[in-house]
Design a protein around this motif. Structure first.
Motif, PDB file in Angstrom:
ATOM      1  N   PRO A   2      79.500  42.428   6.622  1.00 16.93           N
ATOM      2  CA  PRO A   2      79.337  40.985   6.823  1.00 16.93           C
ATOM      3  C   PRO A   2      79.340  40.619   8.310  1.00 16.93           C
ATOM      4  O   PRO A   2      80.046  41.221   9.112  1.00 16.93           O
ATOM      5  CB  PRO A   2      80.543  40.372   6.125  1.00 16.93           C
ATOM      6  CG  PRO A   2      81.067  41.428   5.215  1.00 16.93           C
ATOM      7  CD  PRO A   2      80.693  42.738   5.834  1.00 16.93           C
ATOM      8  N   ILE A   3      78.542  39.592   8.647  1.00 17.54           N
ATOM      9  CA  ILE A   3      78.522  39.094  10.023  1.00 17.54           C
ATOM     10  C   ILE A   3      79.264  37.773  10.158  1.00 17.54           C
ATOM     11  O   ILE A   3      79.689  37.404  11.250  1.00 17.54           O
ATOM     12  CB  ILE A   3      77.084  38.922  10.544  1.00 17.54           C
ATOM     13  CG1 ILE A   3      76.312  37.947   9.651  1.00 17.54           C
ATOM     14  CG2 ILE A   3      76.390  40.259  10.670  1.00 17.54           C
ATOM     15  CD1 ILE A   3      74.987  37.479  10.237  1.00 17.54           C
ATOM     16  N   SER A   4      79.410  37.061   9.034  1.00 17.36           N
ATOM     17  CA  SER A   4      80.095  35.776   9.085  1.00 17.36           C
ATOM     18  C   SER A   4      80.752  35.488   7.745  1.00 17.36           C
ATOM     19  O   SER A   4      80.458  36.126   6.736  1.00 17.36           O
ATOM     20  CB  SER A   4      79.123  34.656   9.448  1.00 17.36           C
ATOM     21  OG  SER A   4      78.122  34.521   8.471  1.00 17.36           O
ATOM     22  N   LYS A   5      81.649  34.510   7.786  1.00 17.81           N
ATOM     23  CA  LYS A   5      82.297  34.036   6.570  1.00 17.81           C
ATOM     24  C   LYS A   5      82.132  32.529   6.540  1.00 17.81           C
ATOM     25  O   LYS A   5      82.427  31.841   7.524  1.00 17.81           O
ATOM     26  CB  LYS A   5      83.774  34.400   6.551  1.00 17.81           C
ATOM     27  CG  LYS A   5      84.477  33.936   5.289  1.00 17.81           C
ATOM     28  CD  LYS A   5      85.910  34.401   5.227  1.00 17.81           C
ATOM     29  CE  LYS A   5      86.532  33.958   3.913  1.00 17.81           C
ATOM     30  NZ  LYS A   5      87.845  34.524   3.730  1.00 17.81           N
ATOM     31  N   ILE A   6      81.639  32.022   5.407  1.00 14.01           N
ATOM     32  CA  ILE A   6      81.422  30.592   5.234  1.00 14.01           C
ATOM     33  C   ILE A   6      82.409  30.072   4.202  1.00 14.01           C
ATOM     34  O   ILE A   6      82.592  30.677   3.143  1.00 14.01           O
ATOM     35  CB  ILE A   6      79.986  30.315   4.764  1.00 14.01           C
ATOM     36  CG1 ILE A   6      78.981  30.807   5.818  1.00 14.01           C
ATOM     37  CG2 ILE A   6      79.796  28.829   4.452  1.00 14.01           C
ATOM     38  CD1 ILE A   6      77.549  30.817   5.335  1.00 14.01           C
ATOM     39  N   THR A   7      83.037  28.938   4.516  1.00 18.77           N
ATOM     40  CA  THR A   7      83.957  28.277   3.595  1.00 18.77           C
ATOM     41  C   THR A   7      83.465  26.858   3.362  1.00 18.77           C
ATOM     42  O   THR A   7      83.235  26.109   4.322  1.00 18.77           O
ATOM     43  CB  THR A   7      85.387  28.233   4.171  1.00 18.77           C
ATOM     44  OG1 THR A   7      85.813  29.562   4.469  1.00 18.77           O
ATOM     45  CG2 THR A   7      86.346  27.589   3.190  1.00 18.77           C
ATOM     46  N   TYR A   8      83.267  26.503   2.101  1.00 16.39           N
ATOM     47  CA  TYR A   8      82.929  25.123   1.754  1.00 16.39           C
ATOM     48  C   TYR A   8      84.219  24.334   1.800  1.00 16.39           C
ATOM     49  O   TYR A   8      85.169  24.617   1.064  1.00 16.39           O
ATOM     50  CB  TYR A   8      82.287  25.048   0.368  1.00 16.39           C
ATOM     51  CG  TYR A   8      81.883  23.639  -0.021  1.00 16.39           C
ATOM     52  CD1 TYR A   8      80.774  23.041   0.570  1.00 16.39           C
ATOM     53  CD2 TYR A   8      82.616  22.919  -0.946  1.00 16.39           C
ATOM     54  CE1 TYR A   8      80.399  21.752   0.234  1.00 16.39           C
ATOM     55  CE2 TYR A   8      82.253  21.630  -1.294  1.00 16.39           C
ATOM     56  CZ  TYR A   8      81.141  21.047  -0.698  1.00 16.39           C
ATOM     57  OH  TYR A   8      80.779  19.759  -1.037  1.00 16.39           O
ATOM     58  N   VAL A  17      82.424  31.203  10.330  1.00 14.41           N
ATOM     59  CA  VAL A  17      83.089  31.948  11.388  1.00 14.41           C
ATOM     60  C   VAL A  17      82.322  33.239  11.626  1.00 14.41           C
ATOM     61  O   VAL A  17      82.042  33.997  10.684  1.00 14.41           O
ATOM     62  CB  VAL A  17      84.559  32.257  11.028  1.00 14.41           C
ATOM     63  CG1 VAL A  17      85.219  33.122  12.100  1.00 14.41           C
ATOM     64  CG2 VAL A  17      85.342  30.969  10.826  1.00 14.41           C
ATOM     65  N   HIS A  18      81.979  33.489  12.877  1.00 15.90           N
ATOM     66  CA  HIS A  18      81.362  34.749  13.291  1.00 15.90           C
ATOM     67  C   HIS A  18      82.479  35.776  13.332  1.00 15.90           C
ATOM     68  O   HIS A  18      83.443  35.638  14.110  1.00 15.90           O
ATOM     69  CB  HIS A  18      80.709  34.569  14.669  1.00 15.90           C
ATOM     70  CG  HIS A  18      80.038  35.788  15.179  1.00 15.90           C
ATOM     71  ND1 HIS A  18      80.570  36.552  16.189  1.00 15.90           N
ATOM     72  CD2 HIS A  18      78.879  36.375  14.817  1.00 15.90           C
ATOM     73  CE1 HIS A  18      79.757  37.564  16.439  1.00 15.90           C
ATOM     74  NE2 HIS A  18      78.724  37.476  15.614  1.00 15.90           N
ATOM     75  N   LEU A  19      82.404  36.783  12.473  1.00 13.91           N
ATOM     76  CA  LEU A  19      83.538  37.686  12.283  1.00 13.91           C
ATOM     77  C   LEU A  19      83.859  38.526  13.514  1.00 13.91           C
ATOM     78  O   LEU A  19      85.026  38.780  13.791  1.00 13.91           O
ATOM     79  CB  LEU A  19      83.301  38.575  11.058  1.00 13.91           C
ATOM     80  CG  LEU A  19      83.241  37.813   9.729  1.00 13.91           C
ATOM     81  CD1 LEU A  19      82.911  38.753   8.589  1.00 13.91           C
ATOM     82  CD2 LEU A  19      84.533  37.060   9.470  1.00 13.91           C
ATOM     83  N   GLY A  22      85.117  35.705  16.176  1.00 13.73           N
ATOM     84  CA  GLY A  22      86.076  34.717  15.700  1.00 13.73           C
ATOM     85  C   GLY A  22      85.658  33.285  16.001  1.00 13.73           C
ATOM     86  O   GLY A  22      86.377  32.341  15.678  1.00 13.73           O
ATOM     87  N   LYS A  23      84.505  33.079  16.609  1.00 10.60           N
ATOM     88  CA  LYS A  23      84.036  31.732  16.928  1.00 10.60           C
ATOM     89  C   LYS A  23      83.432  31.098  15.695  1.00 10.60           C
ATOM     90  O   LYS A  23      82.847  31.771  14.846  1.00 10.60           O
ATOM     91  CB  LYS A  23      83.022  31.771  18.064  1.00 10.60           C
ATOM     92  CG  LYS A  23      83.666  32.214  19.359  1.00 10.60           C
ATOM     93  CD  LYS A  23      82.708  32.153  20.516  1.00 10.60           C
ATOM     94  CE  LYS A  23      83.466  32.590  21.778  1.00 10.60           C
ATOM     95  NZ  LYS A  23      82.605  32.526  22.948  1.00 10.60           N
ATOM     96  N   GLY A  24      83.570  29.789  15.613  1.00  8.87           N
ATOM     97  CA  GLY A  24      83.108  29.105  14.423  1.00  8.87           C
ATOM     98  C   GLY A  24      82.267  27.890  14.708  1.00  8.87           C
ATOM     99  O   GLY A  24      82.154  27.448  15.855  1.00  8.87           O
TER     100      GLY A  24
END
Length: 135
Positions: A2-8, A17-19, A22-24
């Motif tokens: 994964p390259i990012s994590k998305i939270t609704y 968040v760019h894993l 850590g920037k979002g």
């Protein structure tokens, strides 16, 4: 991987968040599609990504030519279509504050137009790109 994590986060808002760094960033639905326009919409990000990709690839090419594109600004416009709802056109105006020789400009413009985002967009998405040199 994964390259990012998305939270609704509710209310048509998301956080991504760019894993690696850590920037979002946050998104919201646009005002013309039930949102409040409080942040980039997903289609805003897609359109902005084209400009970011173009200047990044141009910057890589410029560096290889011992040039610098620092100070370049890009205005991004997005035109939405309906049936189906989609981005129909992305307009970019790149203002590059340097006057390079015409051949150098041609090389840098070609590099930008060949960026991965430009090549990944569906052919129905019109890419209107204007380069303004020395501004």
């Amino acid at each position: 991987m994964p390259i990012s994590k998305i939270t609704y986060t509710g209310g048509l808002h998301c956080e991504a968040v760019h894993l690696k760094s850590g920037k979002g960033l946050e998104t919201d639905a646009p005002t013309d599609n039930n949102g409040r326009g409080e942040a980039f919409s997903p289609t805003d990000l897609m359109s902005t990504s084209l400009g970011l990709c173009m200047i990044t690839i141009m910057g890589i090419k410029a560096r290889s030519m011992d040039l610098d594109l620092e100070g370049t600004e890009i205005d991004v416009e997005k035109v939405m279509e309906s049936n189906p709802r989609r981005v129909g056109e992305i307009g970019l105006t790149l203002r590059i504050p340097h006057n390079f020789p015409e051949e150098t400009q041609r090389i840098l413009e070609a590099a930008g137009r060949a960026c991965p985002v430009a090549k990944s967009l569906h052919p129905d998405v019109v890419q209107s790109v204007q380069f303004v040199w020395g501004k």
